[in-house]
Scaffold this motif. Sequence first.
Motif, mmCIF file in Angstrom:
data_model
loop_
_atom_site.group_PDB
_atom_site.id
_atom_site.type_symbol
_atom_site.label_atom_id
_atom_site.label_comp_id
_atom_site.label_asym_id
_atom_site.label_seq_id
_atom_site.Cartn_x
_atom_site.Cartn_y
_atom_site.Cartn_z
ATOM 1 N N ALA A 188 0.751 -1.297 -0.013
ATOM 2 C CA ALA A 188 0.083 0.095 0.024
ATOM 3 C C ALA A 188 0.794 1.191 -0.162
ATOM 4 O O ALA A 188 0.696 2.246 -0.600
ATOM 5 N N GLY A 189 2.033 1.247 0.662
ATOM 6 C CA GLY A 189 2.973 2.341 0.798
ATOM 7 C C GLY A 189 3.565 2.634 -0.515
ATOM 8 O O GLY A 189 3.692 3.947 -1.055
ATOM 9 N N ALA A 190 3.830 1.417 -1.454
ATOM 10 C CA ALA A 190 4.458 1.839 -2.643
ATOM 11 C C ALA A 190 3.138 2.411 -3.745
ATOM 12 O O ALA A 190 3.609 3.347 -4.416
ATOM 13 N N VAL A 191 2.004 2.114 -3.296
ATOM 14 C CA VAL A 191 1.030 2.612 -4.331
ATOM 15 C C VAL A 191 0.658 4.002 -4.005
ATOM 16 O O VAL A 191 0.593 4.747 -4.872
ATOM 17 N N GLY A 192 0.777 4.322 -2.547
ATOM 18 C CA GLY A 192 0.434 5.359 -1.996
ATOM 19 C C GLY A 192 1.708 6.552 -2.411
ATOM 20 O O GLY A 192 1.277 7.815 -2.749
ATOM 21 N N ALA A 193 2.865 5.994 -2.627
ATOM 22 C CA ALA A 193 4.008 6.864 -2.831
ATOM 23 C C ALA A 193 3.893 7.113 -4.218
ATOM 24 O O ALA A 193 4.216 8.246 -5.025
ATOM 25 N N LEU A 194 3.669 6.251 -5.271
ATOM 26 C CA LEU A 194 3.521 6.508 -6.703
ATOM 27 C C LEU A 194 2.399 7.363 -6.954
ATOM 28 O O LEU A 194 2.518 8.371 -7.855
#
Length: 172
Positions: free
Chosen positions: A31-37
């Motif tokens: 979820a962090g990767a998606v949020g960052a992107l």
Amino acid sequence: MAFGVISYHLTAAVAVPVAVVPLLYAGAMGAGAVGALASGVVYDRAGAAVLLALPVLITGVPVLALAPSAGLVLAGVLVWGAATGIQDSTVKALVADLVPQPRQGTAYGVFAAFEGAGALVGGALYGSLYSARPALIITVAALQATALVLLLVTLRRARRASPGHGPAYGRT
């Protein structure tokens, strides 16, 4: 809100097996990767106003992550992960936009020092407030309201200092 507090809640109050906690953490990192992107793309197009969502997201974390049901806790873990991704990436883009290039190394170091000190104090505070969850939720909400005000002040000052200059100053 530290993941350590969330993981303690998962095992102590929601009866999630300890072996499952790393899998949930991995989901939070996804979820962090998606949020960052996603926040990075919006930041590049619309400016730093995208970061105004961060205090709102973080305020919801203890409400969800410390709930008595596994489904709400899972939602809280994912929101925590998304907020962490935004903070670990897009907030640093704001630092780069606010600080002249020759001083960015120092600025990142100062930012990391404050972030680390905040994590240390926050982890101790949230851990000590865990047994009084309503107080923990109120504390997180109050700290995030303060963070929101500080972010708004910072963005306004930056906009006045260099109108229309880069993503940190908002685009229309």
